[in-house]
Write a protein that holds these residues in place. Sequence first.
Motif, PDB file in Angstrom:
ATOM      1  N   LYS A 418       0.852  -1.197   0.000  1.00 16.92           N
ATOM      2  CA  LYS A 418       0.000   0.000   0.000  1.00 16.92           C
ATOM      3  C   LYS A 418       0.878   1.233   0.000  1.00 16.92           C
ATOM      4  CE  LYS A 418      -0.355   0.513   5.021  1.00 16.92           C
ATOM      5  NZ  LYS A 418      -1.253   0.597   6.193  1.00 16.92           N
ATOM      6  N   ALA A 419       0.286   2.341  -0.501  1.00 15.61           N
ATOM      7  CA  ALA A 419       0.996   3.617  -0.522  1.00 15.61           C
ATOM      8  C   ALA A 419       0.004   4.742  -0.232  1.00 15.61           C
ATOM      9  CB  ALA A 419       1.680   3.836  -1.866  1.00 15.61           C
ATOM     10  N   GLU A 425       5.040   6.581  -0.608  1.00 15.73           N
ATOM     11  CA  GLU A 425       5.928   5.480  -0.238  1.00 15.73           C
ATOM     12  C   GLU A 425       5.132   4.181  -0.113  1.00 15.73           C
ATOM     13  OE1 GLU A 425       8.038   6.463   3.264  1.00 15.73           O
ATOM     14  OE2 GLU A 425       9.068   8.199   2.390  1.00 15.73           O
ATOM     15  N   TRP A 426       5.749   3.082  -0.619  1.00 16.88           N
ATOM     16  CA  TRP A 426       5.092   1.778  -0.597  1.00 16.88           C
ATOM     17  C   TRP A 426       5.531   0.992   0.640  1.00 16.88           C
ATOM     18  CZ3 TRP A 426       1.221   0.720  -3.822  1.00 16.88           C
ATOM     19  CH2 TRP A 426       1.121   1.445  -5.011  1.00 16.88           C
ATOM     20  N   PHE A 427       4.555   0.403   1.259  1.00 12.36           N
ATOM     21  CA  PHE A 427       4.795  -0.443   2.431  1.00 12.36           C
ATOM     22  C   PHE A 427       4.144  -1.812   2.194  1.00 12.36           C
ATOM     23  CE2 PHE A 427       4.924   3.914   3.940  1.00 12.36           C
ATOM     24  CZ  PHE A 427       6.087   3.922   4.697  1.00 12.36           C
ATOM     25  N   THR A 428       4.879  -2.855   2.563  1.00 18.84           N
ATOM     26  CA  THR A 428       4.357  -4.215   2.394  1.00 18.84           C
ATOM     27  C   THR A 428       3.334  -4.501   3.477  1.00 18.84           C
ATOM     28  OG1 THR A 428       6.421  -4.984   1.396  1.00 18.84           O
ATOM     29  CG2 THR A 428       4.955  -6.659   2.308  1.00 18.84           C
ATOM     30  N   VAL A 429       2.162  -4.924   3.025  1.00 19.92           N
ATOM     31  CA  VAL A 429       1.088  -5.265   3.944  1.00 19.92           C
ATOM     32  C   VAL A 429       1.027  -6.777   4.157  1.00 19.92           C
ATOM     33  CG1 VAL A 429      -1.375  -5.075   4.409  1.00 19.92           C
ATOM     34  CG2 VAL A 429      -0.190  -3.230   3.206  1.00 19.92           C
ATOM     35  N   LEU A 430       1.083  -7.534   3.069  1.00 19.90           N
ATOM     36  CA  LEU A 430       1.039  -9.003   3.122  1.00 19.90           C
ATOM     37  C   LEU A 430       2.101  -9.555   2.180  1.00 19.90           C
ATOM     38  CD1 LEU A 430      -2.845  -9.552   2.917  1.00 19.90           C
ATOM     39  CD2 LEU A 430      -1.428  -9.733   4.963  1.00 19.90           C
ATOM     40  N   GLU A 431       2.702 -10.702   2.576  1.00 16.94           N
ATOM     41  CA  GLU A 431       3.640 -11.402   1.683  1.00 16.94           C
ATOM     42  C   GLU A 431       3.441 -12.901   1.805  1.00 16.94           C
ATOM     43  OE1 GLU A 431       7.628 -10.391   2.661  1.00 16.94           O
ATOM     44  OE2 GLU A 431       7.394 -10.780   4.798  1.00 16.94           O
ATOM     45  N   HIS A 432       3.844 -13.628   0.749  1.00 18.11           N
ATOM     46  CA  HIS A 432       3.634 -15.085   0.655  1.00 18.11           C
ATOM     47  C   HIS A 432       2.141 -15.414   0.855  1.00 18.11           C
ATOM     48  CE1 HIS A 432       7.945 -15.057   0.840  1.00 18.11           C
ATOM     49  NE2 HIS A 432       7.977 -14.752   2.139  1.00 18.11           N
ATOM     50  N   THR A 448      -5.894   8.777   1.477  1.00 14.55           N
ATOM     51  CA  THR A 448      -6.235   8.103   0.233  1.00 14.55           C
ATOM     52  C   THR A 448      -5.100   7.121  -0.101  1.00 14.55           C
ATOM     53  OG1 THR A 448      -7.460  10.055  -0.516  1.00 14.55           O
ATOM     54  CG2 THR A 448      -6.817   8.422  -2.186  1.00 14.55           C
ATOM     55  N   TYR A 449      -5.458   5.905  -0.463  1.00 12.01           N
ATOM     56  CA  TYR A 449      -4.467   4.838  -0.656  1.00 12.01           C
ATOM     57  C   TYR A 449      -4.553   4.240  -2.060  1.00 12.01           C
ATOM     58  CZ  TYR A 449      -3.884   4.913   4.423  1.00 12.01           C
ATOM     59  OH  TYR A 449      -3.649   5.302   5.717  1.00 12.01           O
ATOM     60  N   LYS A 450      -3.354   3.743  -2.515  1.00  9.74           N
ATOM     61  CA  LYS A 450      -3.264   2.909  -3.715  1.00  9.74           C
ATOM     62  C   LYS A 450      -2.650   1.565  -3.290  1.00  9.74           C
ATOM     63  CE  LYS A 450      -2.836   6.217  -7.529  1.00  9.74           C
ATOM     64  NZ  LYS A 450      -2.006   6.660  -8.675  1.00  9.74           N
ATOM     65  N   PHE A 451      -2.914   0.554  -4.106  1.00  7.53           N
ATOM     66  CA  PHE A 451      -2.426  -0.796  -3.780  1.00  7.53           C
ATOM     67  C   PHE A 451      -1.808  -1.428  -5.035  1.00  7.53           C
ATOM     68  CE2 PHE A 451      -5.937   0.252  -1.008  1.00  7.53           C
ATOM     69  CZ  PHE A 451      -5.449  -0.079   0.257  1.00  7.53           C
ATOM     70  N   ARG A 452      -0.822  -2.302  -4.809  1.00 11.73           N
ATOM     71  CA  ARG A 452      -0.226  -3.066  -5.915  1.00 11.73           C
ATOM     72  C   ARG A 452       0.101  -4.477  -5.414  1.00 11.73           C
ATOM     73  NH1 ARG A 452       5.808  -0.351  -6.765  1.00 11.73           N
ATOM     74  NH2 ARG A 452       6.741  -1.067  -4.788  1.00 11.73           N
TER      75      ARG A 452
END
Length: 595
Positions: A418-419, A425-432, A448-452
Amino acid sequence: MPSKPAPIKKAAKKEPAKKEEEKAPEPAPEPEPAPAEAAPAPAEEAAPAPAEGEAAPAPEAAPADAAAPAADGPAEAPAEAAAPAADGPAEAPAEAAAPAADGPAEAPAEAAAPAAEGTAEAPAEAAAPAAEGSPEAPAVADAPAPAADEAAPAAESETPAEGEAAPEEPKPPTPPPPPPKEPTSAPLDLFVEDKNDTSVTIIWSQPEVIGVSGLDGYTIEICKEGTEDWKAVNEDLQKSCRYVIKNQTTGDRLKIRVVAVNEGGRSPPVALPEPVLVKEVADRPKVRLPRFLRQRYVAHVGDKINLTIPFTGKPKPVVSWTKNGEPLDTKRVNIRSTDRDSILFIRAAERDDSGVYEMSVKVEDFEDKASLTLQIVELPGPPASVKIADVWGFNVALEWTAPKDNGNTEITGYTIQKADKKTGEWFTVLEHYHRLNATISDLIMGNTYKFRVFSENKCGISEDATVTKDEAKIQKTGIDYKPPEYKEHDFTEAPKFTTNLSDRATTVGYSTKLLCSVRGSPKPKIEWMKNQMIIGDDPKFRQICVQGICSLEIRKPGNFDGGVYTCRAKNDHGEAIVSCKLEVKQPINPDAEKK
C-alpha cells in the motif's frame, strides 16, 4: 682262513725249477675273481721259503691279490718283492716283477717277503702273477683264491707282525647318480577371461606337479579351427598365468592351448574344450540414470546445463537422444557420447529447452531407455489485474487474477503493498499470500491509498507489479466517543501484621533491632511502645517503616532497657498490635569470677 701248505720232500740242490713244476698238482678249475677290496693274507700264512737243498713247496691256494691280476691300472712292483733276505743274499727272479698279461696287478707285500733266516731262492712262481695262456705259468696261478669273506676276518682279527705291510683301507662308496629331470604336469583351469574384435585374454593355473626342475614359464599356442598348424604366440616364455593374444582377425575361430616348460622339457598341453570366436562378447546395454535426474531437473534461464548419464554394454552401444519424441535440435543441444557415458550439454538454457528428454542405448538386438524431465524456469509475470472491491470504515477489500506468465513453474504466493497518496511510499502489507483476494485494515481516516500486487514462484518475486486503477479514500465520519464507566475497586483494609515480633535477648552495650511487617489501606500509622508507654522521639530508639517493614533499633541498651515492646498499626479501618520481650544481660567478666 686258508691252511698252511703241506711240506714237500727235499730235492737236489742243483735241480732246476722245472722239476718242481712237474711235481705240482694239476690245476684246479678257475675260481671267480675275488673282490678288489678283499684284504691280503697275513705274512705268517705265506708259504715258507725252502731251506738250502730243499725243493720249494707248492702252495695249496694263493691269495687273491697274488693269483688274480688286476683288471685296470699298471702293475706296481712293491719294494718288498726285490728285497734281499735278512741273513743271506737272494736272487729275485725276473718273474717276480713281470706284469700279468690280462691287466696290471698290484703284488702284495706278503707275496715277495724273503725268508726270515737262511739263504733261499725265492721261486718265481711264488711272487709273479700268472699270465693267462703262458707256457711258463706255474700251477699256483690256477689254484682257487680264497673267498673275500674268508680273508677279511683274518685281516681284521690278526694284527700284522712287525715288518709286515698294513692292510689297504677300503675305498669310499660311489655316490648315486642324480635323478633324471622330468617335465611338469599339464597346467590347470584354462579358460577365456575376455575377448574383443582383435584379441582374446586367457588365464590358467600352474601345474599341480612341478618337480625338482622347477618351472621356467609357459608357451601359448594357437591354430585355426580345422587345422593342426599350432604356432606359439609368445616369443619368450610367459611367467604369469594370464596372457592376451593380440592382433587376431575378427571372425576367426581359434584353438588355444598352454604348455608348461622347464629343464625336463615340455609338459602335456591343456587346451580349451571349444574353439574361441574372435568377436567382442555382447553385453546387454543398461542406462544408469543418476538419482537426482530421476525427478524433475529444474534450472534457471541462462544457466549452463551439463548432464552426464553413464551406461554399460559391449560392444560399444549406439546412443541416441530425443526430446518430446522428436529428434534433438543440434543447434541448441550438444550430445557427446563415449564408451561409458553420454553428456547432454546446453550452453545457455532457455524456456524452450524444457521438455522430456529420452536416451536410448542399443547393442545388436538389445536396447535400454531412460528419460529425464528438464524444466527451465524464470521469474513470473505480474498479476493480470488488481481492483478495489469495497471500502468501509478503515478497511479496503482487494481482488486480483493470476499472472499470464508463471515463469514455467507454479505460483507460490503474492505480495501486497500500500501507498499513501500524500507520501507516495510503498509499504508491504502481506507477503507469501496464497489467495486471490485480501482485506487491508487499520488504514488512517482521511487518507487516500493505492495498492499493488506482486507474483511469486520458486525463482522469486516478479520484477513488476500490477497497481489498482482506483484509489481508496477513508472517509471522516462524526463519532461521539463516550468512555465506558468503570466502578473503582475498593482496596481499603484494616491494618494486619503479616510478620510478628520475636522475643530477643541482648547484652548491655550491644545494639539490637526488632522487626515486623504490616499491611493495610490506607497506610496505617505505626507506634512503638515500651511497657505500654509510647516511646515517641526518644533518641535512644530509631523507628523506621518502609513498604510495610517496621523496625525498632535500640542503641546500646542498658540494664533498664529490657521489657515488653509493642508495635501498634492504626488507620481509619482499625488497628493491630504485636508484642515481644527483650532481655538485656550483663556481660561476663572473667577477672571478677576469679576473684
